[in-house]
Design a protein around this motif. Structure first.
Motif, PDB file in Angstrom:
ATOM      1  N   TRP A  45       0.637  -1.168   0.031  1.00  0.00           N
ATOM      2  CA  TRP A  45      -0.139   0.065   0.140  1.00  0.00           C
ATOM      3  C   TRP A  45       0.768   1.338   0.151  1.00  0.00           C
ATOM      4  N   THR A  98     -13.717  -2.661   1.893  1.00  0.00           N
ATOM      5  CA  THR A  98     -12.119  -2.565   1.808  1.00  0.00           C
ATOM      6  C   THR A  98     -11.520  -3.785   1.542  1.00  0.00           C
ATOM      7  N   PHE A 106      -7.183   0.135  -6.758  1.00  0.00           N
ATOM      8  CA  PHE A 106      -7.311   0.369  -5.300  1.00  0.00           C
ATOM      9  C   PHE A 106      -7.022   1.895  -4.618  1.00  0.00           C
ATOM     10  N   GLU A 165      -7.852  -5.189   2.159  1.00  0.00           N
ATOM     11  CA  GLU A 165      -6.634  -4.951   2.959  1.00  0.00           C
ATOM     12  C   GLU A 165      -5.724  -6.169   2.739  1.00  0.00           C
ATOM     13  N   THR A 192      -3.313  -8.578   1.423  1.00  0.00           N
ATOM     14  CA  THR A 192      -2.303  -8.494   0.397  1.00  0.00           C
ATOM     15  C   THR A 192      -2.017 -10.010  -0.009  1.00  0.00           C
ATOM     16  N   SER A 242      -5.520   3.757  -1.450  1.00  0.00           N
ATOM     17  CA  SER A 242      -5.094   3.703   0.050  1.00  0.00           C
ATOM     18  C   SER A 242      -5.177   4.685   0.652  1.00  0.00           C
ATOM     19  N   ASN A 255      -8.364   2.046   1.046  1.00  0.00           N
ATOM     20  CA  ASN A 255      -8.478   0.488   0.740  1.00  0.00           C
ATOM     21  C   ASN A 255      -9.460   0.008  -0.025  1.00  0.00           C
TER      22      ASN A 255
END
Length: 159
Positions: free
Chosen positions: A17, A67, A39, A69, A71, A41, A46
């Motif tokens: 991010w 969102t 996206f 988040e 990864t 961030s 996010n």
């Protein structure tokens, strides 16, 4: 070629991010009119954001409440555009892993029969735009002109 019906689909895995906006797909240059999916961030925490910008106004825009988040996860993302639909909210649809996303913190509907920038004779970018580079993985990136297909046509959605 019509700019009223189209689809963009891809599998995406974000690994960092580090940028404020992580672009998956972009048409045009950020100095004028452009279309972007990515996206966000920064301001929008996010979320997935996509829009068509003319240099002075959003012709359509969506920013998800949900969102993204994780990864380590691959997301299957489909953006379907059909500005010929009579109902304004049906003209732009977002699907993630086969589920239609209907809850948005920001939502601007396109006008009926809007010719979008996607499909135009402009520069296309995958994984970046002129300044925001996506730090992750993209797979199975598809662009279909003239049809607004759903996720069931374009890939496996169980992740």
């Amino acid at each position: 070629m019509t700019e009223k019906q189209r689809i963009n689909t891809l599998y995406v895995q974000n690994i960092s991010w580090k940028n404020d906006f992580l672009t998956f797909f972009n048409v045009g240059a950020f100095s004028g009119s452009y279309f972007v999916i990515g996206f966000n961030s920064g301001t929008y925490a996010n979320a997935i954001q996509f829009y068509d910008w003319t240099g002075s106004t959003y012709r359509f825009r969506r920013i998800t409440n949900r969102t993204f988040e994780d990864t380590s996860k691959w997301y299957h993302i489909v953006v379907a555009i059909d500005t010929t639909q009579a109902t304004a909210s049906d003209r732009v649809k977002l699907y993630v892993d086969g589920d239609e996303i209907t809850s948005f913190q920001t939502s601007v509907d396109p006008s009926l029969n809007l010719d979008t920038l996607v499909g135009s004779a402009d520069t296309y970018y995958v994984g970046s735009d002129t300044s925001n580079h996506f730090d992750g993985y993209l797979a199975e990136v598809n662009y279909v002109d003239g049809q607004a297909l759903g996720p069931e046509t374009l890939g496996v959605t169980e992740t």
